[in-house]
Design an enzyme around this catalytic site. Sequence first.
Site, PDB file in Angstrom:
ATOM      1  N   CYS A   2       0.817  -1.219   0.000  1.00  0.00           N
ATOM      2  CA  CYS A   2       0.000   0.000   0.000  1.00  0.00           C
ATOM      3  C   CYS A   2       0.854   1.272   0.000  1.00  0.00           C
ATOM      4  O   CYS A   2       1.953   1.281   0.540  1.00  0.00           O
ATOM      5  CB  CYS A   2      -0.874   0.039   1.246  1.00  0.00           C
ATOM      6  N   ARG A  27       4.893   0.410  -6.065  1.00  0.00           N
ATOM      7  CA  ARG A  27       4.831  -0.479  -4.900  1.00  0.00           C
ATOM      8  C   ARG A  27       3.838  -1.620  -5.118  1.00  0.00           C
ATOM      9  O   ARG A  27       3.847  -2.596  -4.389  1.00  0.00           O
ATOM     10  CB  ARG A  27       4.401   0.335  -3.667  1.00  0.00           C
ATOM     11  N   TRP A  74      -3.054  -2.593  -1.620  1.00  0.00           N
ATOM     12  CA  TRP A  74      -2.663  -3.929  -2.073  1.00  0.00           C
ATOM     13  C   TRP A  74      -3.366  -4.874  -1.115  1.00  0.00           C
ATOM     14  O   TRP A  74      -3.055  -4.923   0.077  1.00  0.00           O
ATOM     15  CB  TRP A  74      -1.146  -4.076  -1.981  1.00  0.00           C
ATOM     16  N   ASN A 100      -1.299   1.534   5.926  1.00  0.00           N
ATOM     17  CA  ASN A 100      -0.413   0.550   5.299  1.00  0.00           C
ATOM     18  C   ASN A 100      -0.003  -0.405   6.394  1.00  0.00           C
ATOM     19  O   ASN A 100       0.448   0.026   7.448  1.00  0.00           O
ATOM     20  CB  ASN A 100       0.812   1.277   4.709  1.00  0.00           C
ATOM     21  N   GLY A 101      -0.186  -1.710   6.177  1.00  0.00           N
ATOM     22  CA  GLY A 101       0.199  -2.694   7.192  1.00  0.00           C
ATOM     23  C   GLY A 101      -0.969  -3.575   7.575  1.00  0.00           C
ATOM     24  O   GLY A 101      -1.942  -3.696   6.821  1.00  0.00           O
ATOM     25  N   GLU A 480      17.999 -16.875  -9.697  1.00  0.00           N
ATOM     26  CA  GLU A 480      17.561 -15.498  -9.911  1.00  0.00           C
ATOM     27  C   GLU A 480      16.932 -15.341 -11.298  1.00  0.00           C
ATOM     28  O   GLU A 480      15.899 -14.682 -11.450  1.00  0.00           O
ATOM     29  CB  GLU A 480      18.754 -14.540  -9.722  1.00  0.00           C
ATOM     30  N   LYS A 484      13.073 -14.114 -11.933  1.00  0.00           N
ATOM     31  CA  LYS A 484      12.781 -12.924 -12.754  1.00  0.00           C
ATOM     32  C   LYS A 484      11.775 -13.273 -13.849  1.00  0.00           C
ATOM     33  O   LYS A 484      10.827 -12.551 -14.094  1.00  0.00           O
ATOM     34  CB  LYS A 484      14.102 -12.422 -13.362  1.00  0.00           C
ATOM     35  N   GLU A 487       8.259 -13.942 -12.390  1.00  0.00           N
ATOM     36  CA  GLU A 487       7.671 -12.737 -11.816  1.00  0.00           C
ATOM     37  C   GLU A 487       7.038 -11.815 -12.863  1.00  0.00           C
ATOM     38  O   GLU A 487       5.966 -11.272 -12.641  1.00  0.00           O
ATOM     39  CB  GLU A 487       8.813 -12.062 -11.064  1.00  0.00           C
ATOM     40  N   HIS A 503      17.974 -36.680 -10.710  1.00  0.00           N
ATOM     41  CA  HIS A 503      17.398 -37.305  -9.522  1.00  0.00           C
ATOM     42  C   HIS A 503      15.887 -37.082  -9.454  1.00  0.00           C
ATOM     43  O   HIS A 503      15.298 -37.120  -8.380  1.00  0.00           O
ATOM     44  CB  HIS A 503      18.097 -36.787  -8.259  1.00  0.00           C
ATOM     45  N   LYS A 603       6.249  -3.887  -4.743  1.00  0.00           N
ATOM     46  CA  LYS A 603       7.676  -3.579  -4.727  1.00  0.00           C
ATOM     47  C   LYS A 603       8.260  -3.756  -3.336  1.00  0.00           C
ATOM     48  O   LYS A 603       9.328  -4.307  -3.149  1.00  0.00           O
ATOM     49  CB  LYS A 603       7.900  -2.145  -5.209  1.00  0.00           C
TER      50      LYS A 603
HETATM   51  O1  M6R Z   1      13.348  -4.694  -0.785  1.00  0.00           O
HETATM   52  P1  M6R Z   1      13.873  -6.071  -0.626  1.00  0.00           P
HETATM   53  O2  M6R Z   1      15.171  -6.293  -1.319  1.00  0.00           O
HETATM   54  O3  M6R Z   1      13.962  -6.506   0.810  1.00  0.00           O
HETATM   55  O4  M6R Z   1      12.818  -7.023  -1.330  1.00  0.00           O
HETATM   56  C1  M6R Z   1      12.936  -8.408  -1.256  1.00  0.00           C
HETATM   57  C2  M6R Z   1      12.064  -9.076  -2.292  1.00  0.00           C
HETATM   58  O5  M6R Z   1      10.713  -8.782  -2.061  1.00  0.00           O
HETATM   59  C3  M6R Z   1      12.424  -8.637  -3.707  1.00  0.00           C
HETATM   60  O6  M6R Z   1      13.765  -8.870  -3.987  1.00  0.00           O
HETATM   61  C4  M6R Z   1      11.559  -9.407  -4.745  1.00  0.00           C
HETATM   62  O7  M6R Z   1      11.887 -10.757  -4.738  1.00  0.00           O
HETATM   63  C5  M6R Z   1      11.757  -8.771  -6.120  1.00  0.00           C
HETATM   64  N1  M6R Z   1      10.511  -8.280  -6.607  1.00  0.00           N
HETATM   65  C6  M6R Z   1      12.236  -9.717  -7.143  1.00  0.00           C
HETATM   66  O8  M6R Z   1      12.478  -9.075  -8.355  1.00  0.00           O
END
Ligand code: M6R
Length: 608
Positions: A2, A27, A74, A100-101, A480, A484, A487, A503, A603
């Site tokens: 949020c 965000r 969110w 927010n929270g 990674e 990516k 996501e 395996h 984000k």
């Molecule tokens: O702000 P942070 O680095 O703590 O965030 C951690 C993850 O939420 C963040 O890296 C997330 O996995 C990314 N969206 C991936 O691209």
Amino acid sequence: MCGIVGYVGYRNSQDILISGLRKLEYRGYDSAGVAVFTNAGLEVKKAKGRLAVLESHLEERPLNGGIGIGHTRWATHGKPSDVNSHPHTDTSSKFSVVHNGIIENYLELKEELAAAGAKFVSETDTEVISHLIASLYEGDIVKAVQKAVKRMRGAFALGVLTEHEPEKLVAVRLASPLIIGVGEGENFIGSDIPAILEYTRNVYILNDGEMAVLTKNDVTLMTMEGNVISREMFHVDWDLVTAEKAGFDSFMLKEIHEQPKAYRDTMGSRIADGRVVLKEIGLSADQLKQVERVHIVACGTAYHAGLVGKSVIEKLVRIPVETDVASEYRYRDPIITPNTLVIVVSQSGETADTLAALREAKRCGARVLAITNVVGSSVAREADDVITTWAGPEIAVASTKAYTSQLIAFYLFGLYMAQELGIRDSAYIAEVIAALEQLPEQVQAILERAEDMKVYAEQVAKHNSLFFIGRGLDYAVALEGSLKLKEISYIHSEAYAAGELKHGTLALIEDDIPVIALATQGELIEKTVSNIKEVTARGGYVYGFVFEGDEGEMAKSVNHVFAIPRTLPLLAPALSVIPLQLLSYYASLARGNDVDKPRNLAKSVTVE
Ligand code: M6R
């Protein structure tokens, strides 16, 4: 997650709120709303969907007034809908709240307030706050908010207005980020600096357990008990343009292209005369000597950087390192002693799980080093030492330049430890540093071949599933690359240690299934090639990623080869991840997705 914006001043607040919310779109959100004091009183407009939907409602009937609060939601409690969107009001519609929270005890409070006559209209935890504040109001909004906060459990940041005191905006922070912007005849609140940067560069960062009372000419910071706090103002020296697209089609593409600069800036003055200089951390050689083990804790992409960090520190310093997902760390009863160095990694510095892990580590007596991209973030403020990654604001949900800057921070820290402890001689340190310094140009060379990745991506985007494989550090990068791709393209993929395929997972390899194979790790390359052959023998369609000079040999075993400039195997992740970022980006585009704002994601993840 949020986003909150609030304004009190001489301008029309609706415009400021919308422009601030737009800056917080990165965000992640599913609905948006504003509350403004107009001539008719406290009026609320909110809508499910993108900000444009809310804007079209506001165009039909603008809310004119100099004080207001705005929110992008969110969903956590209750599905995305008009009625669940913020701001929420009490039964009399005289109090309005953005939040927010999460309020953990909201059900208990809801029952109590409903029994006393409050009429609830939404499924949210937030609505409880507006009813609670209204029930505690006795002519002083600040006191009512303080009393309400005492009754609430959880993590939250709040913006509160009441029609009874129409000149005041009250802000509260407890574990969710909130900043106050200070202007001339106007003041602001925001979840993040970009929300208000167009209007002021002077900012107070609220700490946990603090609140602020804003009028157009005044800002008072105080504790929840009402004790006034005096704090130095923080002057933001970066530009909004840095946080905007600068001619690129998306923030992600811009951020991918900013990596050479991010590498240079993160290395910056931390390298001098073939040595690493980390003036900002207070760990003396004696203290470093006491470190018996290292725990690296983070989430998502930052966790993947931590996996690389583990190999880097173990190789350079020869001490045991464990890397943990932050949401698991504090619940697995980790063995933390005063001789454990805990490194938390977080782009935003506000990730709830990472912050909780940091606090647990400190509670157990460990020294905590933070690697973060946001100066003044919660993680930065609570850690004992901080290595700031100078990647600049990262707006796209998919992390790119923050990840690679985290890798640079790990290389620097590993080298620093090895150097200070005398574990590696100066010639070795100088050799790694020289290779590090070449990385920005090498990244640039890869970026100039982005079109090759576009071609691969358009092929990959036709599939619903694929695999990433590699050994050693290549496996860490495979993880990674796979995250990516998932996501932002929504294509299912799995990353496997290449030797582990046989395996079980090999059963999934069938004709034409794309497999991204990384092979940059010296003596492991031959072994990876054997695993690649196991894949091609079963019909897998392999894209190989190797160092320049190895492409001829690799071409015999794969369908396509992409060569990256040669560096030391230890530094390979800082190069090999770049084509994988581009692959995800173009696959997402090919599928017509919103690259910067993937579905269901935020984000900054400020809830556990
Ligand atoms: O702000 P942070 O680095 O703590 O965030 C951690 C993850 O939420 C963040 O890296 C997330 O996995 C990314 N969206 C991936 O691209």
